[in-house]
Scaffold this active site. Sequence first.
Site, PDB file in Angstrom:
ATOM      1  N   HIS A  98       0.854  -1.195   0.000  1.00 31.99           N
ATOM      2  CA  HIS A  98       0.000   0.000   0.000  1.00 31.99           C
ATOM      3  C   HIS A  98       0.885   1.239   0.000  1.00 31.99           C
ATOM      4  CE1 HIS A  98      -2.944   2.971   0.801  1.00 31.99           C
ATOM      5  NE2 HIS A  98      -2.672   3.108   2.083  1.00 31.99           N
ATOM      6  N   HIS A 100       0.813   5.811  -0.875  1.00 34.03           N
ATOM      7  CA  HIS A 100       0.084   7.030  -1.215  1.00 34.03           C
ATOM      8  C   HIS A 100       0.916   7.809  -2.234  1.00 34.03           C
ATOM      9  CE1 HIS A 100      -1.760   6.853   3.099  1.00 34.03           C
ATOM     10  NE2 HIS A 100      -2.354   6.016   2.279  1.00 34.03           N
ATOM     11  N   ASP A 123       2.165  -4.133 -20.586  1.00 36.23           N
ATOM     12  CA  ASP A 123       3.088  -5.167 -20.116  1.00 36.23           C
ATOM     13  C   ASP A 123       2.769  -5.629 -18.700  1.00 36.23           C
ATOM     14  OD1 ASP A 123       4.589  -5.035 -22.456  1.00 36.23           O
ATOM     15  OD2 ASP A 123       6.159  -3.769 -21.590  1.00 36.23           O
ATOM     16  N   HIS A 163      -8.025   7.517  -1.567  1.00 34.42           N
ATOM     17  CA  HIS A 163      -7.130   6.915  -0.582  1.00 34.42           C
ATOM     18  C   HIS A 163      -5.720   6.723  -1.142  1.00 34.42           C
ATOM     19  CE1 HIS A 163      -6.520   3.490   2.601  1.00 34.42           C
ATOM     20  NE2 HIS A 163      -5.515   4.326   2.555  1.00 34.42           N
ATOM     21  N   TYR A 217       9.636 -12.124 -21.555  1.00 35.67           N
ATOM     22  CA  TYR A 217      10.590 -11.108 -21.100  1.00 35.67           C
ATOM     23  C   TYR A 217      11.421 -11.599 -19.920  1.00 35.67           C
ATOM     24  CZ  TYR A 217      12.302  -6.665 -19.208  1.00 35.67           C
ATOM     25  OH  TYR A 217      13.090  -5.661 -18.726  1.00 35.67           O
TER      26      TYR A 217
END
Length: 223
Positions: A98, A100, A123, A163, A217
């Site tokens: 997580h 910001h 991709d 958020h 790749y």
Amino acid sequence: MSTSVLKEIRQQVADLHAELPRNELVVWTAGNVSARVPGEDLLVIKPSGVRYDEITADNMVVCDLDGSLVEGDLSPSSDTAAHAYVYKHMPEVGGVVHTHSTYATAWSARGEAIPCVLTMIADEFGGEIPAGPFALIGDDSIGRGIVETLRGHRSPAVLMRNHGVFTIGRDAKAAVKAAVMCEDVARTVHISRQIGEPVPIDQAHIDALYARYQNVYGQEPAK
């Protein structure tokens, strides 16, 4: 649960947290990385309110998939319930991040998906980076929004409205990579929109790019 395995995961999670400020995805104590403990209904995550330069393997905490503390001396991250809900309902996920990060969170503030207008988006994300619903912090509401948005979607990232960014991966390193790439393309597409309308990539080309990147790749694993 093997003590040596848990020690290794604590160290991995602690080390991966350093990638968030290094890539300018967080400020102060915001953001977190977690990893599933293989074979156990447990996760390792950053404790709440600890600065990044104070993070160590020893102060990582272990929680169950209800978000309850199992091992550790500090309180778990306030986002633990969201991480736990993802692990409980998406068994293929081994890591959750997580952030910001500035540009991606700006898109989330508008509740707007990032369109697939760059080969890098095709991709890594296999199409647009979706926007998720608004949810309050503190229980599993955010986790529910993440799962509802990403289940059946190729994107490993979701922009939770008002958020920030949540990313998932087969392991914690893959989830961190997705968070880094999400911010990079969010910035590029934002700049593109300042000078004109970005040109979308045809779906057939998105599919071809995604298949190549995911399956061809990089280097073959050592045998």
